[in-house]
Design a protein around this motif. Structure first.
Motif, PDB file in Angstrom:
ATOM      1  N   UNK A 323       6.654  23.737 -11.587  1.00 54.37           N
ATOM      2  CA  UNK A 323       7.989  24.208 -11.982  1.00 54.37           C
ATOM      3  C   UNK A 323       8.814  23.111 -12.648  1.00 54.37           C
ATOM      4  N   UNK A 324       9.837  23.536 -13.379  1.00 55.73           N
ATOM      5  CA  UNK A 324      10.749  22.591 -14.027  1.00 55.73           C
ATOM      6  C   UNK A 324      11.357  21.659 -12.980  1.00 55.73           C
ATOM      7  N   UNK A 325      11.508  20.405 -13.371  1.00 59.76           N
ATOM      8  CA  UNK A 325      12.071  19.417 -12.456  1.00 59.76           C
ATOM      9  C   UNK A 325      11.029  18.619 -11.707  1.00 59.76           C
ATOM     10  N   UNK A 326       9.767  18.978 -11.878  1.00 61.85           N
ATOM     11  CA  UNK A 326       8.675  18.277 -11.206  1.00 61.85           C
ATOM     12  C   UNK A 326       7.663  17.812 -12.246  1.00 61.85           C
ATOM     13  N   UNK A 330       4.799  14.712  -8.181  1.00 60.89           N
ATOM     14  CA  UNK A 330       5.893  15.043  -7.260  1.00 60.89           C
ATOM     15  C   UNK A 330       5.692  16.412  -6.626  1.00 60.89           C
ATOM     16  N   UNK A 331       5.142  17.362  -7.393  1.00 60.56           N
ATOM     17  CA  UNK A 331       4.919  18.679  -6.815  1.00 60.56           C
ATOM     18  C   UNK A 331       3.778  18.641  -5.804  1.00 60.56           C
ATOM     19  N   UNK A 332       2.763  17.857  -6.085  1.00 63.39           N
ATOM     20  CA  UNK A 332       1.671  17.704  -5.123  1.00 63.39           C
ATOM     21  C   UNK A 332       2.189  17.080  -3.824  1.00 63.39           C
ATOM     22  N   UNK A 340      -0.531  21.298   2.449  1.00 63.88           N
ATOM     23  CA  UNK A 340      -1.291  21.907   1.365  1.00 63.88           C
ATOM     24  C   UNK A 340      -1.718  20.803   0.404  1.00 63.88           C
ATOM     25  N   UNK A 341      -3.008  20.544   0.356  1.00 65.15           N
ATOM     26  CA  UNK A 341      -3.538  19.449  -0.455  1.00 65.15           C
ATOM     27  C   UNK A 341      -4.014  20.001  -1.796  1.00 65.15           C
ATOM     28  N   UNK A 342      -3.438  19.499  -2.883  1.00 66.27           N
ATOM     29  CA  UNK A 342      -3.877  19.824  -4.236  1.00 66.27           C
ATOM     30  C   UNK A 342      -4.044  18.514  -4.999  1.00 66.27           C
ATOM     31  N   UNK A 343      -4.684  18.583  -6.153  1.00 70.88           N
ATOM     32  CA  UNK A 343      -4.856  17.397  -6.987  1.00 70.88           C
ATOM     33  C   UNK A 343      -3.773  17.366  -8.060  1.00 70.88           C
ATOM     34  N   UNK A 344      -3.016  16.280  -8.165  1.00 72.61           N
ATOM     35  CA  UNK A 344      -2.112  16.155  -9.315  1.00 72.61           C
ATOM     36  C   UNK A 344      -2.923  16.136 -10.605  1.00 72.61           C
ATOM     37  N   UNK A 345      -2.384  16.745 -11.626  1.00 71.11           N
ATOM     38  CA  UNK A 345      -3.094  16.778 -12.898  1.00 71.11           C
ATOM     39  C   UNK A 345      -3.408  15.398 -13.432  1.00 71.11           C
ATOM     40  N   UNK A 346      -2.562  14.431 -13.120  1.00 74.86           N
ATOM     41  CA  UNK A 346      -2.753  13.070 -13.628  1.00 74.86           C
ATOM     42  C   UNK A 346      -4.067  12.454 -13.168  1.00 74.86           C
ATOM     43  N   UNK A 355       0.682  19.407 -14.550  1.00 79.73           N
ATOM     44  CA  UNK A 355      -0.164  20.398 -13.887  1.00 79.73           C
ATOM     45  C   UNK A 355      -0.636  19.896 -12.521  1.00 79.73           C
ATOM     46  N   UNK A 356      -1.094  20.850 -11.727  1.00 78.42           N
ATOM     47  CA  UNK A 356      -1.867  20.556 -10.520  1.00 78.42           C
ATOM     48  C   UNK A 356      -3.156  21.358 -10.592  1.00 78.42           C
ATOM     49  N   UNK A 357      -4.182  20.864  -9.895  1.00 79.35           N
ATOM     50  CA  UNK A 357      -5.460  21.584  -9.822  1.00 79.35           C
ATOM     51  C   UNK A 357      -5.717  22.010  -8.394  1.00 79.35           C
TER      52      UNK A 357
END
Length: 378
Positions: A323-326, A330-332, A340-346, A355-357
């Motif tokens: 979402x906007x602002x992240x 930061x969202x991960x 909730x574990x996700x991968x930052x797009x970076x 993005x996140x994966x």
């Protein structure tokens, strides 16, 4: 040491493991969508094949592979793609990762002007790492939604193409799920003929898709081409480390010759399990439908809550714009606070910061629980 290696950041999955260990210490319940390591049990017939093949006397395997395995790999290519290959065009590997990593060490000449290796970003980190270990010159190409998350060769400088030895493509693509068309394969092959580079097509997710089965580059050519396959996601055998490379017989012969020095030959009992897995398609269909059920649950959630899912129809990953602002990091972190574990797009290179994966690893009930928690922070 090899000074090029100083360019490398820590391997992404190691960072994910560190974060998960910290949550464990805090007693937080974890929903792990970060690491792409499915937890669906390996089929009993595969385990039985391995167990039955364990010898009383253990001896060194050869890099060539057992005849039964080579035949099974060839048969799987025929059933899946309608491609007829001889066993001389197939080489077993210890999973696709090690084959991707080692390939530039054999086929890059550091004394040549053709030292560039082109690969997609975001993408699998091993394309870059294998290039750097081989002292080649990485040339990442940023993928975007606008270009369908595929390399647009028309935008690459002539000088780079002239100095390119290897091009990596990945379809279905990790992390975006983009799938290459036949026309795209033909375009790549035309560039390869013009500029004399090897095309390496990473197709380890070719059996995980939503609708139409993804094609293989082997349906269009084998000369100057190699495709990389794996049993990790297809058959739930990540820990077995088993796959194969197929295509140009002269490239296979050269790669086989030098792999004896790498110590990567699969034990005969692993090869027996792989033979069983490549010989059966029914279990692959069952696994695909399980991943698809989880995916649809998330796609519905994203649609209902205004999150943009940019995923193509392949792989068991979801590529989601934050979402906007992240940014992805930061969202991960926000999701991580809830377990909730996700991968930052970076983690997957340039062009992926927004993005996140997510890997569709937790079972359906866990997915539903995770989404209930996620909903509270939207």
């Amino acid at each position: 040491m090899n000074q090029q290696l100083l360019q490398l950041k820590p391997y992404p999955m190691e960072e994910l493991n560190r974060r998960k260990q910290e949550l464990h210490r805090q007693g937080v319940r974890i929903f792990d969508f970060g690491t792409g390591d499915p937890t669906l049990p390996t089929e009993p017939f595969i385990i039985d094949a391995l167990r039955d093949a364990i010898p009383r006397v253990s001896q060194y395997p050869t890099v060539m592979g057992e005849p039964a395995l080579l035949d099974a790999c060839a048969s799987s290519l025929w059933r899946r793609f309608g491609v007829v290959l001889s066993v001389e065009q197939i080489l077993p590997t210890a999973g696709s990762k090690e084959a991707v990593f080692h390939f530039p060490q054999v086929f890059l000449n550091v004394d040549s002007s053709k030292r560039h290796v082109i690969y997609p970003t975001p993408g699998y980190p091993v394309y870059e790492r294998g290039t750097l270990f081989a002292q080649g010159t990485p040339w990442p190409v940023v993928l975007t939604e606008e270009n369908g998350f595929q390399i647009d060769f028309s935008t690459l400088p002539e000088s780079v193409l002239q100095q390119t030895a290897i091009v990596w493509i990945n379809s279905p693509h990790n992390p975006t799920g983009a799938v290459a068309s036949g026309a795209y394969f033909e375009e790549i092959l035309a560039y390869a003929r013009k500029y004399d580079f090897i095309v390496c097509s990473d197709e380890c997710y070719c059996d995980i898709y939503t609708h139409e089965p993804p094609a293989s580059i082997l349906q269009h050519a084998t000369e100057g081409v190699l495709a990389f396959f794996s049993l990790s996601k297809r058959s739930g055998m990540t820990g077995y480390r088993s796959g194969f490379v197929a295509g140009d017989s002269s490239l296979i012969a050269k790669y086989r010759k030098f792999r004896a020095s790498m110590g990567v030959a699969s034990p005969v009992f692993i090869q027996a399990a792989a033979t069983a897995a490549w010989s059966d398609d029914a279990h692959v269909q069952r696994r695909r439908l399980i991943f698809l059920e989880r995916r649809r649950l998330f796609e519905q959630f994203f649609a209902e809550h205004g999150l943009h899912c940019a995923s193509g129809p392949g792989t068991f990953f979801l590529w989601v714009r934050v979402p906007a602002g992240y940014d992805g990091e930061s969202y991960a972190r926000l999701l991580l606070e809830q377990g909730i574990v996700v991968s930052p797009g970076s983690f997957y290179g340039e062009g992926s910061e927004a993005y996140i994966r997510l890997a569709m690893v937790p079972d359906l009930e866990e997915c539903q629980e995770a989404l209930s928690i996620w909903k509270t922070i939207l």
